[in-house]
Design a protein around this motif. Structure first.
Motif, PDB file in Angstrom:
ATOM      1  N   HIS A  98      54.952  15.231 -17.412  1.00 16.42           N
ATOM      2  CA  HIS A  98      55.969  15.196 -16.373  1.00 16.42           C
ATOM      3  C   HIS A  98      56.351  13.750 -16.083  1.00 16.42           C
ATOM      4  O   HIS A  98      55.491  12.862 -16.033  1.00 16.42           O
ATOM      5  N   ALA A  99      57.633  13.507 -15.874  1.00 24.03           N
ATOM      6  CA  ALA A  99      58.109  12.157 -15.583  1.00 24.03           C
ATOM      7  C   ALA A  99      57.466  11.640 -14.297  1.00 24.03           C
ATOM      8  O   ALA A  99      57.451  12.335 -13.272  1.00 24.03           O
ATOM      9  N   GLY A 100      56.922  10.438 -14.366  1.00 19.63           N
ATOM     10  CA  GLY A 100      56.367   9.806 -13.181  1.00 19.63           C
ATOM     11  C   GLY A 100      54.988  10.281 -12.784  1.00 19.63           C
ATOM     12  O   GLY A 100      54.458   9.853 -11.748  1.00 19.63           O
ATOM     13  N   ILE A 101      54.370  11.177 -13.575  1.00 15.98           N
ATOM     14  CA  ILE A 101      53.040  11.689 -13.252  1.00 15.98           C
ATOM     15  C   ILE A 101      52.073  11.274 -14.354  1.00 15.98           C
ATOM     16  O   ILE A 101      52.278  11.602 -15.524  1.00 15.98           O
ATOM     17  N   ASP A 102      51.029  10.569 -13.975  1.00 10.99           N
ATOM     18  CA  ASP A 102      50.072   9.992 -14.921  1.00 10.99           C
ATOM     19  C   ASP A 102      49.014  11.034 -15.287  1.00 10.99           C
ATOM     20  O   ASP A 102      47.834  10.903 -14.936  1.00 10.99           O
ATOM     21  N   ARG A 103      49.446  12.075 -16.016  1.00 14.57           N
ATOM     22  CA  ARG A 103      48.560  13.206 -16.295  1.00 14.57           C
ATOM     23  C   ARG A 103      49.154  14.031 -17.439  1.00 14.57           C
ATOM     24  O   ARG A 103      50.368  14.082 -17.614  1.00 14.57           O
ATOM     25  N   LEU A 104      48.294  14.701 -18.236  1.00  9.87           N
ATOM     26  CA  LEU A 104      48.741  15.604 -19.285  1.00  9.87           C
ATOM     27  C   LEU A 104      48.313  17.020 -18.916  1.00  9.87           C
ATOM     28  O   LEU A 104      47.115  17.310 -18.808  1.00  9.87           O
ATOM     29  N   ASP A 105      49.280  17.907 -18.719  1.00  8.90           N
ATOM     30  CA  ASP A 105      48.997  19.303 -18.384  1.00  8.90           C
ATOM     31  C   ASP A 105      48.932  20.135 -19.660  1.00  8.90           C
ATOM     32  O   ASP A 105      49.781  20.001 -20.549  1.00  8.90           O
ATOM     33  N   LEU A 106      47.945  21.010 -19.740  1.00 11.27           N
ATOM     34  CA  LEU A 106      47.741  21.847 -20.919  1.00 11.27           C
ATOM     35  C   LEU A 106      47.643  23.317 -20.508  1.00 11.27           C
ATOM     36  O   LEU A 106      47.036  23.645 -19.485  1.00 11.27           O
ATOM     37  N   MET A 107      48.244  24.181 -21.302  1.00 11.32           N
ATOM     38  CA  MET A 107      48.150  25.620 -21.087  1.00 11.32           C
ATOM     39  C   MET A 107      47.905  26.286 -22.427  1.00 11.32           C
ATOM     40  O   MET A 107      48.625  26.047 -23.396  1.00 11.32           O
ATOM     41  N   LEU A 172      38.848  15.574 -16.315  1.00 13.55           N
ATOM     42  CA  LEU A 172      39.297  16.914 -16.688  1.00 13.55           C
ATOM     43  C   LEU A 172      39.339  17.781 -15.445  1.00 13.55           C
ATOM     44  O   LEU A 172      38.356  17.886 -14.716  1.00 13.55           O
ATOM     45  N   SER A 173      40.490  18.408 -15.201  1.00 11.40           N
ATOM     46  CA  SER A 173      40.635  19.346 -14.099  1.00 11.40           C
ATOM     47  C   SER A 173      41.105  20.676 -14.662  1.00 11.40           C
ATOM     48  O   SER A 173      41.659  20.739 -15.764  1.00 11.40           O
ATOM     49  N   SER A 174      40.866  21.766 -13.923  1.00  7.47           N
ATOM     50  CA  SER A 174      41.261  23.077 -14.422  1.00  7.47           C
ATOM     51  C   SER A 174      41.624  23.989 -13.266  1.00  7.47           C
ATOM     52  O   SER A 174      41.298  23.721 -12.102  1.00  7.47           O
ATOM     53  N   ILE A 175      42.289  25.070 -13.599  1.00 10.55           N
ATOM     54  CA  ILE A 175      42.633  26.100 -12.625  1.00 10.55           C
ATOM     55  C   ILE A 175      41.901  27.380 -13.031  1.00 10.55           C
ATOM     56  O   ILE A 175      42.222  27.989 -14.048  1.00 10.55           O
ATOM     57  N   GLY A 176      40.895  27.756 -12.256  1.00 13.84           N
ATOM     58  CA  GLY A 176      40.182  28.993 -12.514  1.00 13.84           C
ATOM     59  C   GLY A 176      39.155  28.940 -13.628  1.00 13.84           C
ATOM     60  O   GLY A 176      38.646  29.976 -14.041  1.00 13.84           O
ATOM     61  N   LEU A 177      38.835  27.760 -14.114  1.00 11.68           N
ATOM     62  CA  LEU A 177      37.809  27.599 -15.156  1.00 11.68           C
ATOM     63  C   LEU A 177      36.697  26.735 -14.577  1.00 11.68           C
ATOM     64  O   LEU A 177      36.821  25.509 -14.514  1.00 11.68           O
ATOM     65  N   PRO A 178      35.580  27.310 -14.155  1.00  9.88           N
ATOM     66  CA  PRO A 178      34.570  26.564 -13.399  1.00  9.88           C
ATOM     67  C   PRO A 178      33.371  26.070 -14.192  1.00  9.88           C
ATOM     68  O   PRO A 178      32.375  25.666 -13.599  1.00  9.88           O
ATOM     69  N   ALA A 179      33.421  26.107 -15.538  1.00 10.05           N
ATOM     70  CA  ALA A 179      32.223  25.780 -16.328  1.00 10.05           C
ATOM     71  C   ALA A 179      32.533  24.744 -17.400  1.00 10.05           C
ATOM     72  O   ALA A 179      33.528  24.855 -18.124  1.00 10.05           O
ATOM     73  N   TYR A 225      44.608  23.696 -17.720  1.00  6.54           N
ATOM     74  CA  TYR A 225      43.737  22.563 -17.462  1.00  6.54           C
ATOM     75  C   TYR A 225      44.524  21.283 -17.714  1.00  6.54           C
ATOM     76  O   TYR A 225      45.642  21.322 -18.260  1.00  6.54           O
ATOM     77  N   ALA A 226      43.974  20.159 -17.290  1.00  3.72           N
ATOM     78  CA  ALA A 226      44.718  18.901 -17.383  1.00  3.72           C
ATOM     79  C   ALA A 226      43.774  17.742 -17.649  1.00  3.72           C
ATOM     80  O   ALA A 226      42.602  17.767 -17.257  1.00  3.72           O
ATOM     81  N   LEU A 227      44.309  16.715 -18.316  1.00  2.50           N
ATOM     82  CA  LEU A 227      43.580  15.481 -18.572  1.00  2.50           C
ATOM     83  C   LEU A 227      44.199  14.362 -17.747  1.00  2.50           C
ATOM     84  O   LEU A 227      45.428  14.185 -17.746  1.00  2.50           O
ATOM     85  N   ILE A 228      43.342  13.610 -17.052  1.00  2.33           N
ATOM     86  CA  ILE A 228      43.810  12.538 -16.175  1.00  2.33           C
ATOM     87  C   ILE A 228      43.100  11.241 -16.567  1.00  2.33           C
ATOM     88  O   ILE A 228      41.952  11.009 -16.160  1.00  2.33           O
ATOM     89  N   PRO A 229      43.718  10.383 -17.370  1.00  2.00           N
ATOM     90  CA  PRO A 229      43.104   9.096 -17.707  1.00  2.00           C
ATOM     91  C   PRO A 229      43.205   8.144 -16.514  1.00  2.00           C
ATOM     92  O   PRO A 229      44.135   8.233 -15.710  1.00  2.00           O
ATOM     93  N   HIS A 230      42.265   7.213 -16.411  1.00  2.00           N
ATOM     94  CA  HIS A 230      42.282   6.339 -15.237  1.00  2.00           C
ATOM     95  C   HIS A 230      41.512   5.061 -15.494  1.00  2.00           C
ATOM     96  O   HIS A 230      40.798   4.912 -16.491  1.00  2.00           O
ATOM     97  N   GLN A 236      37.287   4.943  -8.214  1.00  2.63           N
ATOM     98  CA  GLN A 236      38.368   3.972  -8.389  1.00  2.63           C
ATOM     99  C   GLN A 236      39.589   4.622  -9.017  1.00  2.63           C
ATOM    100  O   GLN A 236      40.723   4.231  -8.743  1.00  2.63           O
ATOM    101  N   GLY A 237      39.358   5.631  -9.864  1.00  4.24           N
ATOM    102  CA  GLY A 237      40.463   6.333 -10.502  1.00  4.24           C
ATOM    103  C   GLY A 237      41.123   7.377  -9.630  1.00  4.24           C
ATOM    104  O   GLY A 237      42.061   8.047 -10.071  1.00  4.24           O
ATOM    105  N   ASN A 238      40.614   7.533  -8.388  1.00  4.57           N
ATOM    106  CA  ASN A 238      41.199   8.479  -7.430  1.00  4.57           C
ATOM    107  C   ASN A 238      41.240   9.896  -8.005  1.00  4.57           C
ATOM    108  O   ASN A 238      42.211  10.636  -7.834  1.00  4.57           O
ATOM    109  N   CYS A 239      40.166  10.277  -8.712  1.00  2.00           N
ATOM    110  CA  CYS A 239      40.151  11.567  -9.396  1.00  2.00           C
ATOM    111  C   CYS A 239      40.236  12.750  -8.440  1.00  2.00           C
ATOM    112  O   CYS A 239      40.851  13.771  -8.756  1.00  2.00           O
ATOM    113  N   ALA A 240      39.597  12.646  -7.279  1.00  2.00           N
ATOM    114  CA  ALA A 240      39.588  13.767  -6.341  1.00  2.00           C
ATOM    115  C   ALA A 240      41.002  14.127  -5.890  1.00  2.00           C
ATOM    116  O   ALA A 240      41.401  15.298  -5.904  1.00  2.00           O
TER     117      ALA A 240
END
Length: 359
Positions: A98-107, A172-179, A225-230, A236-240
């Motif tokens: 997404h433009a302006g968002i420092d993240r890669l979304d995966l489906m 690494l963040s995810s929606i509904g994948l807790p493991a 799920y998504a990958l967030i480099p920082h 410091q990477g403000n992951c939360a």
């Protein structure tokens, strides 16, 4: 890449993460309670089964790439070996920037036609560390990294899990994948996210080891799920906050062009932390249980911090409350609020947006 993986470059740091997004599959001879494998696991990897990445969509707002593999996996597993009969599993993945968002979304979408197996997606981070950090119930825990070749063991997480060497990191963040599981490889930590665990019996922990066909998780599935480099570590990477932004998406409604008195961009409520403290995480924004006010809850993931709230509305009033939204007797409603919040603590505030009486 032709083998189904991709490289991800974080422009801000110049760090490139290579060979990401490989599917890994092992046998499942356990039950709905516990995962178990053969003494020597039969692991299959998706490399070499790819049709390659293709441009799927491109606009000013986003660019989407599509990848598809047709992968042959054993139909089922016995007590000692996996079946020689295989079925084709088609896996389709969409990668979105997404433009302006420092993240890669995966489906990822797939139709699970096989039984007795466990499917993961793996990310070779190239980062060397002894532990990873995972969010769990208003807390970030440090967990050791597993050894290569050991039996897979899922670790729980919410919001995110992060791999970092202190200078750069991959979250690494995810929606509904807790493991997840972090495994120490030859080139550093490989982060694995569990997608499917197919088991056909309940297990002795339930008192009787009855068959459970639904536990095979058959049919169509969609995983996000998504990958967030920082930079730096997870704090410091403000992951939360960045993971929360990914998991809690805004709902937008289109309207016709019309005049108005409000600015093109604004914020009804703003909050800032003092000094170099971590950015507070917005964990709740909801209507109050009683009345027409709003409830704002913030979590401080770092050390002690002064958190200040204010509003562009002249009639806004803030009042600190307990978790059940009851007010503290000594707290009065103010036009702005400033509190010292220690590391790991929550701040819950009732916000009244009513305009003050005139005259």
């Amino acid at each position: 890449m032709d083998n189904g993986t991709f490289d991800l470059t974080h422009k801000k740091t110049g760090k490139t993460y290579s060979g990401l997004h490989v599917f890994a599959d092992r046998e499942e001879i356990g039950d709905l309670y516990d995962h178990h494998e053969f003494a020597v696991p039969d692991e299959r990897r998706s490399s070499g089964s790819s049709k390659g990445w293709q441009l799927h969509e491109k606009s000013e707002e986003r660019v989407v790439f599509k990848h598809e593999i047709s992968w042959s996996l054993p139909d089922k597993a016995g007590d000692k070996v996996r079946s020689v009969y295989e079925k084709a599993v088609t896996i389709v993945t969409y990668a979105t920037l997404h433009a302006g968002i420092d993240r890669l979304d995966l489906m990822t979408e797939l139709d699970n036609v096989c039984e007795d197996h466990m499917l993961r997606v793996a990310f070779e981070t190239g980062i060397r560390a002894d532990a990873v950090h995972a969010y769990d119930h208003f807390n970030v825990v440090s967990r050791a990294v597993a050894k290569t070749g050991a039996e897979w063991r899922d670790n729980p997480f919410q919001e995110f899990v992060d791999v970092s060497d202190g200078e750069t990191g991959l979250c690494l963040s995810s929606i509904g994948l807790p493991a997840y599981e972090a495994i120490q490889g030859a080139n550093g930590i490989e982060l694995q996210l569990t997608l499917v665990r197919s088991a056909g019996k309940i297990g002795p922990a339930a008192g009787a080891n009855y068959p459970a066909p639904g536990g095979q998780s058959p049919g169509s599935h969609r995983f996000e799920y998504a990958l967030i480099p920082h930079e730096g570590d997870w704090l410091q990477g403000n992951c939360a906050s960045r993971a929360a932004d990914y998991r809690n998406r805004m709902l937008l409604a289109a309207d016709s062009l019309h005049g108005g008195t409000q600015p093109s961009s604004s914020a009804a409520i703003t909050f800032v932390s003092g000094g170099d403290a971590a950015t507070p995480v917005l964990s709740c924004l909801k209507r109050s249980e009683v009345g027409d006010d709003w409830i704002v809850r913030l979590w401080n993931p770092g050390k002690g911090s002064d958190i200040r709230l204010n509003s562009v509305s002249s009639g806004a009033r803030f009042q600190r409350t307990r978790l059940d939204e009851s007010a503290f007797a000594e707290e009065s409603a103010e036009s702005n609020i400033n509190y010292r919040v220690t590391g790991g603590d929550l701040l819950t505030v009732r916000v009244s947006m009513k305009e003050p009486p005139r005259g």
